[in-house]
Design a protein around this motif. Structure first.
Motif, PDB file in Angstrom:
ATOM      1  N   ARG A  66      11.120  49.489 -43.118  1.00 46.23           N
ATOM      2  CA  ARG A  66      10.460  48.959 -41.934  1.00 46.23           C
ATOM      3  C   ARG A  66      11.250  47.814 -41.324  1.00 46.23           C
ATOM      4  O   ARG A  66      11.233  47.614 -40.102  1.00 46.23           O
ATOM      5  CB  ARG A  66       9.048  48.479 -42.278  1.00 46.23           C
ATOM      6  CG  ARG A  66       8.069  49.592 -42.647  1.00 46.23           C
ATOM      7  CD  ARG A  66       7.804  50.537 -41.469  1.00 46.23           C
ATOM      8  NE  ARG A  66       7.507  49.849 -40.226  1.00 46.23           N
ATOM      9  CZ  ARG A  66       6.310  49.367 -39.903  1.00 46.23           C
ATOM     10  NH1 ARG A  66       5.302  49.496 -40.732  1.00 46.23           N
ATOM     11  NH2 ARG A  66       6.131  48.732 -38.741  1.00 46.23           N
ATOM     12  N   TYR A  67      11.942  47.072 -42.160  1.00 53.23           N
ATOM     13  CA  TYR A  67      12.742  45.945 -41.701  1.00 53.23           C
ATOM     14  C   TYR A  67      14.067  45.935 -42.454  1.00 53.23           C
ATOM     15  O   TYR A  67      14.123  46.286 -43.616  1.00 53.23           O
ATOM     16  CB  TYR A  67      12.009  44.611 -41.947  1.00 53.23           C
ATOM     17  CG  TYR A  67      10.626  44.553 -41.349  1.00 53.23           C
ATOM     18  CD1 TYR A  67       9.522  44.944 -42.085  1.00 53.23           C
ATOM     19  CD2 TYR A  67      10.437  44.128 -40.037  1.00 53.23           C
ATOM     20  CE1 TYR A  67       8.248  44.911 -41.531  1.00 53.23           C
ATOM     21  CE2 TYR A  67       9.169  44.088 -39.479  1.00 53.23           C
ATOM     22  CZ  TYR A  67       8.085  44.485 -40.222  1.00 53.23           C
ATOM     23  OH  TYR A  67       6.836  44.455 -39.665  1.00 53.23           O
ATOM     24  N   TYR A  79      13.567  63.169 -32.690  1.00 53.89           N
ATOM     25  CA  TYR A  79      14.263  62.248 -31.790  1.00 53.89           C
ATOM     26  C   TYR A  79      14.493  60.907 -32.497  1.00 53.89           C
ATOM     27  O   TYR A  79      13.648  60.448 -33.269  1.00 53.89           O
ATOM     28  CB  TYR A  79      13.422  61.951 -30.547  1.00 53.89           C
ATOM     29  CG  TYR A  79      12.884  63.143 -29.804  1.00 53.89           C
ATOM     30  CD1 TYR A  79      11.741  63.797 -30.236  1.00 53.89           C
ATOM     31  CD2 TYR A  79      13.488  63.588 -28.630  1.00 53.89           C
ATOM     32  CE1 TYR A  79      11.222  64.878 -29.540  1.00 53.89           C
ATOM     33  CE2 TYR A  79      12.974  64.664 -27.920  1.00 53.89           C
ATOM     34  CZ  TYR A  79      11.842  65.296 -28.384  1.00 53.89           C
ATOM     35  OH  TYR A  79      11.335  66.361 -27.677  1.00 53.89           O
ATOM     36  N   TYR A 107      15.213  56.978 -31.142  1.00 54.22           N
ATOM     37  CA  TYR A 107      15.270  56.081 -29.993  1.00 54.22           C
ATOM     38  C   TYR A 107      15.705  54.695 -30.457  1.00 54.22           C
ATOM     39  O   TYR A 107      15.389  54.263 -31.566  1.00 54.22           O
ATOM     40  CB  TYR A 107      13.901  55.937 -29.329  1.00 54.22           C
ATOM     41  CG  TYR A 107      13.401  57.154 -28.603  1.00 54.22           C
ATOM     42  CD1 TYR A 107      12.704  58.158 -29.268  1.00 54.22           C
ATOM     43  CD2 TYR A 107      13.588  57.287 -27.227  1.00 54.22           C
ATOM     44  CE1 TYR A 107      12.216  59.263 -28.587  1.00 54.22           C
ATOM     45  CE2 TYR A 107      13.102  58.382 -26.533  1.00 54.22           C
ATOM     46  CZ  TYR A 107      12.417  59.369 -27.220  1.00 54.22           C
ATOM     47  OH  TYR A 107      11.938  60.457 -26.532  1.00 54.22           O
ATOM     48  N   GLN A 109      15.106  50.753 -29.309  1.00 53.86           N
ATOM     49  CA  GLN A 109      14.306  49.893 -28.444  1.00 53.86           C
ATOM     50  C   GLN A 109      14.761  48.449 -28.618  1.00 53.86           C
ATOM     51  O   GLN A 109      14.413  47.797 -29.600  1.00 53.86           O
ATOM     52  CB  GLN A 109      12.815  50.030 -28.756  1.00 53.86           C
ATOM     53  CG  GLN A 109      11.937  49.246 -27.802  1.00 53.86           C
ATOM     54  CD  GLN A 109      10.457  49.400 -28.072  1.00 53.86           C
ATOM     55  OE1 GLN A 109      10.047  49.895 -29.129  1.00 53.86           O
ATOM     56  NE2 GLN A 109       9.625  49.009 -27.129  1.00 53.86           N
ATOM     57  N   GLY A 125      12.383  43.641 -25.264  1.00 54.87           N
ATOM     58  CA  GLY A 125      12.174  43.491 -23.833  1.00 54.87           C
ATOM     59  C   GLY A 125      12.502  44.720 -23.009  1.00 54.87           C
ATOM     60  O   GLY A 125      12.418  44.688 -21.782  1.00 54.87           O
ATOM     61  N   GLN A 126      12.877  45.806 -23.669  1.00 61.78           N
ATOM     62  CA  GLN A 126      13.214  47.039 -22.967  1.00 61.78           C
ATOM     63  C   GLN A 126      12.388  48.197 -23.505  1.00 61.78           C
ATOM     64  O   GLN A 126      11.807  48.119 -24.580  1.00 61.78           O
ATOM     65  CB  GLN A 126      14.702  47.356 -23.130  1.00 61.78           C
ATOM     66  CG  GLN A 126      15.633  46.298 -22.568  1.00 61.78           C
ATOM     67  CD  GLN A 126      17.089  46.656 -22.763  1.00 61.78           C
ATOM     68  OE1 GLN A 126      17.440  47.823 -22.940  1.00 61.78           O
ATOM     69  NE2 GLN A 126      17.961  45.654 -22.716  1.00 61.78           N
ATOM     70  N   GLY A 127      12.367  49.284 -22.733  1.00 64.48           N
ATOM     71  CA  GLY A 127      11.728  50.487 -23.208  1.00 64.48           C
ATOM     72  C   GLY A 127      12.654  51.245 -24.154  1.00 64.48           C
ATOM     73  O   GLY A 127      13.863  50.990 -24.191  1.00 64.48           O
ATOM     74  N   PRO A 128      12.104  52.172 -24.925  1.00 65.72           N
ATOM     75  CA  PRO A 128      12.949  52.959 -25.830  1.00 65.72           C
ATOM     76  C   PRO A 128      13.964  53.786 -25.061  1.00 65.72           C
ATOM     77  O   PRO A 128      13.693  54.280 -23.965  1.00 65.72           O
ATOM     78  CB  PRO A 128      11.932  53.873 -26.530  1.00 65.72           C
ATOM     79  CG  PRO A 128      10.613  53.193 -26.389  1.00 65.72           C
ATOM     80  CD  PRO A 128      10.676  52.499 -25.068  1.00 65.72           C
ATOM     81  N   LEU A 145      16.642  57.053 -25.620  1.00 65.19           N
ATOM     82  CA  LEU A 145      16.975  58.155 -26.518  1.00 65.19           C
ATOM     83  C   LEU A 145      18.421  58.046 -26.991  1.00 65.19           C
ATOM     84  O   LEU A 145      19.347  57.896 -26.197  1.00 65.19           O
ATOM     85  CB  LEU A 145      16.778  59.493 -25.812  1.00 65.19           C
ATOM     86  CG  LEU A 145      17.100  60.734 -26.647  1.00 65.19           C
ATOM     87  CD1 LEU A 145      16.080  60.899 -27.776  1.00 65.19           C
ATOM     88  CD2 LEU A 145      17.141  61.986 -25.776  1.00 65.19           C
ATOM     89  N   GLN A 165      23.824  59.720 -25.336  1.00 66.27           N
ATOM     90  CA  GLN A 165      23.750  58.265 -25.321  1.00 66.27           C
ATOM     91  C   GLN A 165      23.954  57.653 -26.705  1.00 66.27           C
ATOM     92  O   GLN A 165      23.679  56.469 -26.898  1.00 66.27           O
ATOM     93  CB  GLN A 165      22.408  57.817 -24.725  1.00 66.27           C
ATOM     94  CG  GLN A 165      22.250  58.235 -23.266  1.00 66.27           C
ATOM     95  CD  GLN A 165      21.102  57.523 -22.588  1.00 66.27           C
ATOM     96  OE1 GLN A 165      21.225  56.382 -22.157  1.00 66.27           O
ATOM     97  NE2 GLN A 165      19.965  58.198 -22.505  1.00 66.27           N
ATOM     98  N   LEU A 174      13.254  53.859 -33.433  1.00 67.93           N
ATOM     99  CA  LEU A 174      12.055  54.683 -33.500  1.00 67.93           C
ATOM    100  C   LEU A 174      12.442  56.138 -33.705  1.00 67.93           C
ATOM    101  O   LEU A 174      13.357  56.647 -33.068  1.00 67.93           O
ATOM    102  CB  LEU A 174      11.257  54.578 -32.199  1.00 67.93           C
ATOM    103  CG  LEU A 174      10.639  53.208 -31.885  1.00 67.93           C
ATOM    104  CD1 LEU A 174      10.212  53.158 -30.428  1.00 67.93           C
ATOM    105  CD2 LEU A 174       9.462  52.935 -32.788  1.00 67.93           C
ATOM    106  N   PHE A 193       5.307  59.310 -32.540  1.00 70.95           N
ATOM    107  CA  PHE A 193       6.265  58.284 -32.949  1.00 70.95           C
ATOM    108  C   PHE A 193       5.923  57.689 -34.302  1.00 70.95           C
ATOM    109  O   PHE A 193       4.746  57.501 -34.645  1.00 70.95           O
ATOM    110  CB  PHE A 193       6.305  57.155 -31.919  1.00 70.95           C
ATOM    111  CG  PHE A 193       7.024  57.513 -30.649  1.00 70.95           C
ATOM    112  CD1 PHE A 193       6.396  58.240 -29.659  1.00 70.95           C
ATOM    113  CD2 PHE A 193       8.346  57.124 -30.465  1.00 70.95           C
ATOM    114  CE1 PHE A 193       7.065  58.591 -28.486  1.00 70.95           C
ATOM    115  CE2 PHE A 193       9.019  57.457 -29.301  1.00 70.95           C
ATOM    116  CZ  PHE A 193       8.384  58.193 -28.309  1.00 70.95           C
ATOM    117  N   GLY A 194       6.968  57.354 -35.063  1.00 73.64           N
ATOM    118  CA  GLY A 194       6.813  56.598 -36.287  1.00 73.64           C
ATOM    119  C   GLY A 194       6.700  55.115 -35.978  1.00 73.64           C
ATOM    120  O   GLY A 194       6.828  54.704 -34.828  1.00 73.64           O
ATOM    121  N   PRO A 195       6.499  54.282 -37.016  1.00 76.25           N
ATOM    122  CA  PRO A 195       6.305  52.839 -36.820  1.00 76.25           C
ATOM    123  C   PRO A 195       7.591  52.094 -36.481  1.00 76.25           C
ATOM    124  O   PRO A 195       7.537  50.957 -36.018  1.00 76.25           O
ATOM    125  CB  PRO A 195       5.742  52.373 -38.155  1.00 76.25           C
ATOM    126  CG  PRO A 195       6.277  53.359 -39.134  1.00 76.25           C
ATOM    127  CD  PRO A 195       6.332  54.665 -38.424  1.00 76.25           C
TER     128      PRO A 195
END
Lengths: 112, 113
Positions: free
Chosen positions: A9-10, A33, A35, A37, A40-43, A45, A59, A91, A103-105
């Motif tokens: 998780r971390y 998928y 991603y 993140q 301050g931004q969206g995820p 891909l 990407q 993610l 989505f996962g955590p």
């Protein structure tokens, strides 16, 4: 029904070190998928798998990032060597057919 | 290329007040539209989606959104918010026939007592 699992998780690493993240999608979901993140931004891909084949990795910074999905189930995302700008939440999401993405955590990576 | 603009980075609101989170998109083709919610230290959860048909879409937790093709907007609304609605909200678009999601930068909704 179990959701998408991710570990760790971390993670905190020094720059130029390597790191790997693991994802276990929902059972039966063929599409997976990854991603990125940034705070301050969206995820965004990074890569999409259909079973164990890559559908879109346009990407993915291929000089340092790699991903695989052996046997079309679990997936790992690796960064080697890490840079400061790789600090982000990674993610994983999975999907069955044309349904929604689950989505996962996420894994929060800090590069020092 | 597709893009999504969420016009407000933060929206503070008092409990039980109405709220609207704004989203505009750009695309040269037909699209699907989504709103996701992200609670602290959690992944994204789908609130609602527009695929086709009625332009007013109802989702979970009392949220709804209206697709406006002429204004290329998909604003999210809730008539009365709760403290538990405090979270980050993301608007996303995907091109019809594909499943790659393009996300906006997010709007942080802060509900105050």
């Amino acid at each position: 029904e179990a959701g998408v699992a991710q570990s760790p998780r971390y993670k905190i690493i020094e720059k130029r070190q390597s790191v790997a993240f693991w994802c276990n999608p929902i059972s039966g979901h063929a599409t997976l998928y990854w991603y990125q993140q940034i705070l301050g931004q969206g995820p965004k891909l990074l890569i999409q798998f259909q079973n164990n084949g890559v559908v879109d990795d346009s990407q993915l910074p291929k000089d340092r990032f790699s991903a695989e999905r052996l046997k079309g189930v679990d997936s790992t995302l690796k960064i080697q060597p890490a840079k400061l700008e790789d600090s982000a939440v990674y993610l994983c999401a999975s999907r069955w057919g044309t349904g929604e993405q689950f989505f996962g955590p996420g894994t929060r990576l800090t590069v020092l | 290329a597709q893009s999504v603009t969420q016009l407000d980075s933060q929206v503070p609101v008092f409990e039980e007040a109405p709220v609207e989170l704004r989203c505009n998109y750009s695309s040269s083709v037909s699209v699907y539209l989504f709103w996701y919610v992200q609670y602290p230290n959690q992944g994204l959860q789908l609130l609602l989606k527009y695929l086709s048909g009625s332009t007013l879409v109802k989702g979970i937790n009392g949220f709804e959104a209206e697709f406006n093709k002429s204004q290329t907007s998909f604003h999210l609304r809730k008539p009365s918010v709760h403290i538990s609605d405090t979270a980050e909200y993301f608007c996303a678009v995907s091109e019809k026939g594909y499943n790659k999601l393009i996300f906006g930068a997010g709007t942080r909704l802060a509900v105050h007592p």
